[in-house]
Every structure is written in C-alpha cells, then in structure tokens.
Design an enzyme around this catalytic site. Structure first.
Site, PDB file in Angstrom:
ATOM      1  N   CYS A   1      -3.855   7.549  -7.380  1.00  0.00           N
ATOM      2  CA  CYS A   1      -4.792   8.622  -7.738  1.00  0.00           C
ATOM      3  C   CYS A   1      -4.017   9.863  -8.205  1.00  0.00           C
ATOM      4  O   CYS A   1      -3.195  10.421  -7.467  1.00  0.00           O
ATOM      5  CB  CYS A   1      -5.676   8.972  -6.539  1.00  0.00           C
ATOM      6  SG  CYS A   1      -6.917  10.233  -6.907  1.00  0.00           S
TER       7      CYS A   1
ATOM      8  N   HIS B   1      -8.587   5.478  -4.311  1.00  0.00           N
ATOM      9  CA  HIS B   1      -7.797   4.437  -4.972  1.00  0.00           C
ATOM     10  C   HIS B   1      -6.321   4.813  -4.999  1.00  0.00           C
ATOM     11  O   HIS B   1      -5.983   5.993  -5.121  1.00  0.00           O
ATOM     12  CB  HIS B   1      -8.304   4.202  -6.407  1.00  0.00           C
ATOM     13  CG  HIS B   1      -8.097   5.372  -7.312  1.00  0.00           C
ATOM     14  ND1 HIS B   1      -7.073   5.434  -8.228  1.00  0.00           N
ATOM     15  CD2 HIS B   1      -8.756   6.551  -7.421  1.00  0.00           C
ATOM     16  CE1 HIS B   1      -7.136   6.587  -8.877  1.00  0.00           C
ATOM     17  NE2 HIS B   1      -8.150   7.289  -8.407  1.00  0.00           N
TER      18      HIS B   1
ATOM     19  N   ASP C   1     -11.744   8.800 -11.825  1.00  0.00           N
ATOM     20  CA  ASP C   1     -10.800   7.970 -12.584  1.00  0.00           C
ATOM     21  C   ASP C   1     -11.518   6.840 -13.338  1.00  0.00           C
ATOM     22  O   ASP C   1     -12.318   6.104 -12.759  1.00  0.00           O
ATOM     23  CB  ASP C   1      -9.771   7.382 -11.608  1.00  0.00           C
ATOM     24  CG  ASP C   1      -8.562   6.806 -12.331  1.00  0.00           C
ATOM     25  OD1 ASP C   1      -8.748   5.871 -13.152  1.00  0.00           O
ATOM     26  OD2 ASP C   1      -7.443   7.274 -12.088  1.00  0.00           O
TER      27      ASP C   1
ATOM     28  N   CYS D   1     -13.772   8.341  -7.002  1.00  0.00           N
ATOM     29  CA  CYS D   1     -12.972   9.201  -7.874  1.00  0.00           C
ATOM     30  C   CYS D   1     -13.477   9.077  -9.315  1.00  0.00           C
ATOM     31  O   CYS D   1     -13.995   8.035  -9.719  1.00  0.00           O
ATOM     32  CB  CYS D   1     -11.501   8.807  -7.810  1.00  0.00           C
ATOM     33  SG  CYS D   1     -10.418   9.900  -8.779  1.00  0.00           S
TER      34      CYS D   1
ATOM     35  N   ARG E   1     -10.629   4.107 -14.259  1.00  0.00           N
ATOM     36  CA  ARG E   1     -10.294   2.731 -13.877  1.00  0.00           C
ATOM     37  C   ARG E   1     -10.986   2.259 -12.607  1.00  0.00           C
ATOM     38  O   ARG E   1     -10.723   1.160 -12.128  1.00  0.00           O
ATOM     39  CB  ARG E   1      -8.765   2.619 -13.715  1.00  0.00           C
ATOM     40  CG  ARG E   1      -8.009   2.927 -15.001  1.00  0.00           C
ATOM     41  CD  ARG E   1      -6.550   3.194 -14.730  1.00  0.00           C
ATOM     42  NE  ARG E   1      -6.371   4.424 -13.941  1.00  0.00           N
ATOM     43  CZ  ARG E   1      -5.181   4.891 -13.529  1.00  0.00           C
ATOM     44  NH1 ARG E   1      -4.083   4.216 -13.817  1.00  0.00           N
ATOM     45  NH2 ARG E   1      -5.098   6.005 -12.829  1.00  0.00           N
TER      46      ARG E   1
HETATM   47 CO    CO Z   1      -8.268   9.337  -8.519  1.00  0.00          CO
END
Ligand code: CO
Length: 211
Positions: free
Chosen positions: A102, A99, A45, A43, A47
């Site tokens: 999400c 994750h 993302d 992803c 993090r």
């Molecule tokens: Co995500």
C-alpha cells in the site's frame, strides 16, 4: 488521437450485453433495490476492487474506499456511509480490507512530505507510534511495512467498533461482525486478521457508549 476512455464505454456495452444474455431480467431485478450483506472499507488502490477480488456481483457489497482504508471518526463521508449501511441497509458484516504494497502505508512510514495527504496519513503514523516497539524490531523494511499494514487494518476495524453507530447496533441486539482483512497483491489472496463481535472484546472501556 486515440480516445482511451472509449475502451470503457465499449467495455460497458459488452458487460450489459453479457449480463442480459445470461439473465434477461438481471438489470430489472437490480433496479428494484439493494440489500447488500456486506460493507467494504477498502483502499482506493486500483488493484484492489472489492467485487472482483471477492467474486461477488453488483448488489452484494456496499463500498467505501479511501487512501489506506482508514476509519476516522470525524470523516463525515465514511460515517454517513456507515450509518446508512448499518441502519438502513442492515448489513451484517463490515470488512476493512487493507493490502500489502500500500502506497499510503509506505508514505506514512517515511519522513517525506506529500502535501495535503500528509494530514490523512498522520493517522497511520499514530498506528506506528502505538506499535513502535514491535515494528522497530523488524529490520527488513518490506516486512515492517507489511506488519504496519496489518496493524493498521486491525486498528481501523477497532475504530469502527468505537463508533456510536456500531455500538448502537450491537446494543439493540443486531448481529453485526467487523472483519479485518489484508489482500496479498502478489498472491491475489485475502488473509483474515481479526473479527469483532461486540464492543466488549478489544475495545477499552473509555470508548464505550451507554445508548
Ligand atoms: Co493502498
């Protein structure tokens, strides 16, 4: 006005210095070429950085990231990455890593409209629809979102196995494994969900190609 991006340039100088301090040949060796063993589909993302959470170095993982780690067969970007990773770099393992927490999965579970990304997230709605019975039985919204996150990863791993690129590798006798993982944002730990070794396993016959 403070220029916050300067922190990144400074960070880069420190990175370069410390790598060269540990191994004066570090960048010279890397510049010779890459032979990563892993392809990462994760992803976007911020993090969930592939190298950092797996304790790996530059040169070890070939990375593709998009919102909610989706494998869509008409996505020329991902398909080009996949073809290059399998046929040219010869990666041995492909990892789809989702994750918990999400935002993409959460958005797909709602009925809200977010613009262009609706079309992308439609694919997760289809995963929900496919597993509607199991998901509807989970009353806790967070637990249901977590389960959809897992089912999405399992489905995307299967989508990789449905491609001609991966099936061609398997049929020519290459060892190629596809792993579905989910990363726990609150624990920092990865949970293994599924592994695919060939197209016979979990992939229905209609998706098989004779190559
Ligand atoms: Co995500």
């Amino acid at each position: 006005m403070e220029k916050s991006y300067k922190r990144l340039i400074e960070g880069n100088r420190l990175f370069a210095l410390s790598k060269q301090f540990d191994d004066p040949e570090y960048f010279k060796k890397l510049s010779l070429g890459q032979t990563p063993e892993y392809l990462w589909v994760g992803c976007s993302d911020s993090r969930v950085p592939a190298n950092e959470i797996t304790g790996t170095e530059s040169g070890e993982i070939f990375v593709h990231r998009n919102i909610a780690n989706l494998v869509i067969h008409t996505d020329m970007n991902l398909m080009s990455v996949l073809e290059y990773a399998v046929n040219v770099l010869g990666v041995k393992q492909i990892i789809v890593c989702g994750h918990y927490g999400c935002g993409g999965v959460r958005a797909a579970m709602s009925n809200s409209s977010f613009g262009l990304v609706d079309n992308w997230l439609r694919n997760i709605k289809d995963v929900y629809h496919e597993h509607k019975k199991e998901l509807d039985e989970i009353t806790d919204l967070e637990k249901r979102t977590d389960r959809l996150t897992e089912l999405n990863v399992i489905d995307q791993a299967k989508n990789l196995a449905k491609t001609r690129i991966v099936q061609n590798a398997w049929q020519s006798g290459k060892k190629l494994e596809i792993h579905g993982w989910v990363y726990g944002m609150t624990s920092g730990l990865i949970k293994e969900l599924n592994t695919l070794y060939d197209e016979k396993g979990d992939i229905e016959n209609i998706y098989h190609y004779e190559i």
